[in-house]
Design a protein around this motif. Structure first.
Motif, short mmCIF file in Angstrom:
data_model
loop_
_atom_site.label_atom_id
_atom_site.label_comp_id
_atom_site.label_asym_id
_atom_site.label_seq_id
_atom_site.Cartn_x
_atom_site.Cartn_y
_atom_site.Cartn_z
N THR A 247 0.84 -1.20 0.00
CA THR A 247 0.00 0.00 0.00
C THR A 247 0.87 1.25 0.00
OG1 THR A 247 -1.54 -1.25 1.35
CG2 THR A 247 -1.95 1.09 1.14
N GLN A 248 1.94 1.18 0.80
CA GLN A 248 2.85 2.33 0.87
C GLN A 248 3.48 2.61 -0.51
OE1 GLN A 248 2.53 3.66 3.71
NE2 GLN A 248 3.81 5.43 3.32
N ARG B 134 1.10 4.33 -2.66
CA ARG B 134 0.97 5.75 -2.33
C ARG B 134 2.10 6.57 -2.94
NH1 ARG B 134 -1.60 6.97 2.51
NH2 ARG B 134 0.27 7.85 3.39
N TYR B 135 3.33 6.04 -2.83
CA TYR B 135 4.45 6.79 -3.44
C TYR B 135 4.25 6.93 -4.94
CZ TYR B 135 6.92 5.95 0.94
OH TYR B 135 7.27 5.91 2.25
#
Lengths: 440, 75
Positions: free
Chosen positions: A113-114, A117-118
């Motif tokens: 998920t991270q 996001r990036y």
């Protein structure tokens, strides 16, 4: 049904969650109407009226609820997040390191998920730059005033202003992402999909009045009835599932008894949801975008305009249908892994009656899944393509673009999918306190 | 006036992006976006997350004020 709503609002916890969600959605809609700094709102408004029927960027505009062409703060909408989710999802299949992360469960998923996001922010910068560049050169909304001169959408085209615009739009995307996560975290339903839901629903009133004004009351009522029928059909297909019974063996661990229950694996007819349609329409939108950026190359531009921008051309409809079919199977293969499911079942002492655990189970699941996906794929293709065909062949209907047709496939599919999901979540929250929900 | 506001806006925007990225991502991937799997993230927010929320909200207010301010000063 209505009493259930009343009960939902009488439960303080649930009421707070629903009001919080509504508040965030209102904030999102508000941001979608605020023009970005440096954009001449009056000119944009004039140009929008001139360019009413242009089909270019229609899909992206659909997902941003019309905010894109108005160049608002939230112009990019949720699209960068969708694109980056798609990319990460595809990369998980390709790159072994990401696949290992996915298998790690919760912590690996958090990391993925991270990454999403990036990537979203990176894509947002790219798209914002692209759109601002288009707006600056006057290709986003080509329009002229009464003397034939080009109308500028921006007040000034100095580098500083452009940078401000790009940075603001990028930050807007980050804010949208955060709003979505706030809804997922503290509100009801999945934030991102609810934001898409509102974007699409927000366009209905204006499109409805458009039809009412240009085609008359009879057509308007006909469209409403057709829309209702389509919604009923979609709900029917979305809810359809095959339940494969699973029996769990009783086990004694210490002095406690585990298992001995019988459940089922639900295999939905449309396991893939709306995603195949989004994938294929995003892919088909690429040549249009290329043709737009690359206007100097006339053979290419003409080719694209002839075969891919005109939504009523046979090549467009054919490739749209084929891609949707392909992506349905592809996405089901990604999300449901029969071998994994059968392994998990065996680990906890479960089996399908009449079929041995292990490989035979995996093969059986695979067999059922591929059979059940065929109607699912056909249904998705029909939903995606039929509105275009209907627009094309109905007498008196202008060959407009399918995305702006209010009850056109993709939008209704998303609306119904998200609506069903959200009402199910509210229901499960309600079940914690009362036993009667919305759906009986 | 507009230039000053623009500079503030750029700084706040960059800050905003960074703050949002610092948050722990909630909800994973496309699959549960359009009614796919059932996922429940039952994780309470920590003190860090709470402070981050507060800072993000303040930042958001300044950001919105700048956007609206520029909008009015350019008119």
């Amino acid at each position: 049904m209505l009493t259930a709503f009343g009960r939902a609002f009488r439960t303080p916890d649930l009421r707070n969650k629903m009001l919080f969600t509504l508040g965030i959605l209102a904030l999102f809609r508000f941001g979608s109407t605020v023009p970005a700094p440096g954009v001449n709102y009056q000119h944009v408004h004039d140009c929008l009226i001139q360019n009413k029927d242009s089909s270019v960027l229609a899909l992206v505009n659909l997902f941003s609820g019309g905010a894109l062409l108005q160049l608002t703060v939230f112009a990019l909408g949720i699209m960068p997040y969708i694109t980056s989710s798609i990319i990460i999802q595809l990369l998980v299949v390709v790159i072994p390191r990401l696949e290992r992360l996915k298998e790690q469960g919760q912590s690996g998923q958090a990391k993925l998920t991270q990454y999403t996001r990036y990537l979203t922010v990176a894509l947002a910068i790219l798209q914002a730059t692209g759109i601002v560049a288009l707006a600056r050169s006057g290709r986003l909304l080509p329009c002229t005033d009464s003397t034939g001169a080009q109308i500028d959408l921006l007040y000034s085209t100095s580098v500083f202003r452009i940078i401000t615009l790009v940075v603001t739009m990028t930050a807007g995307t980050a804010v949208i992402m955060w709003l979505g996560e706030l809804i997922t975290d503290r509100g009801i339903g999945n934030g991102m999909s609810l934001l898409i839901f509102t974007s699409i629903a927000a366009r209905f009133p204006s499109q409805g009045t458009d039809i009412l004004r240009s085609r008359g009351t009879a057509t308007f009522i006909a469209v409403l009835i057709a829309g209702l029928l389509i919604i009923v059909g979609i709900v029917f297909m979305e809810q359809g599932q095959r339940r494969i019974p699973v029996q769990y063996a009783k086990r004694m661990i210490g002095r406690r008894m585990y298992g001995g229950t019988s459940t089922y694996i639900p295999l939905k007819v449309n396991q893939a949801g709306v995603i195949p349609v989004i994938f294929s329409s995003s892919l088909l939108y690429l040549p249009q975008l290329l043709g737009q950026v690359w206007t100097s190359n006339h053979t290419f531009t003409n080719f694209v305009a002839k075969y891919f921008t005109a939504t009523d051309s046979w090549t467009y409809i054919g490739s749209y249908a084929l891609l949707t079919m392909f992506f349905t199977y592809f996405y089901v293969a990604i999300t449901f892994n029969p071998v994994e499911v059968s392994d998990n079942m065996r680990k906890y002492g479960g089996f399908i009656p009449g079929i041995r655990p292990g490989r035979p189970t995996a093969e059986y699941l695979e067999y059922v899944l591929s059979r059940i996906t065929l109607p699912g794929a056909l249904y998705l293709t029909a939903i995606a393509v039929l509105p275009i065909l209907a627009l094309h062949f109905l007498p008196g209907a202008a060959a407009g673009n399918n995305q702006s047709f209010p009850f056109g496939g993709t939008s209704v599919l998303i609306l119904v999918g998200v609506g069903l999901d959200t009402s199910k979540q509210i229901e499960s929250q309600l079940m914690l306190r009362n036993y009667e929900g919305f759906l009986r | 006036m507009t230039t000053a506001l623009s500079i503030v806006l750029i700084i706040v925007s960059v800050l905003m992006v960074l703050l949002v990225l610092l948050h722990r991502g909630k909800g994973g991937g496309l699959s549960d976006m359009f009614g796919g799997g059932v996922s429940s993230s039952l994780s309470g927010s920590s003190v860090v997350e709470k402070n981050l929320d507060r800072m993000t909200i303040v930042c958001g207010f300044i950001w919105a004020a700048c956007v609206i301010g520029i909008g009015f000063s350019l008119k």
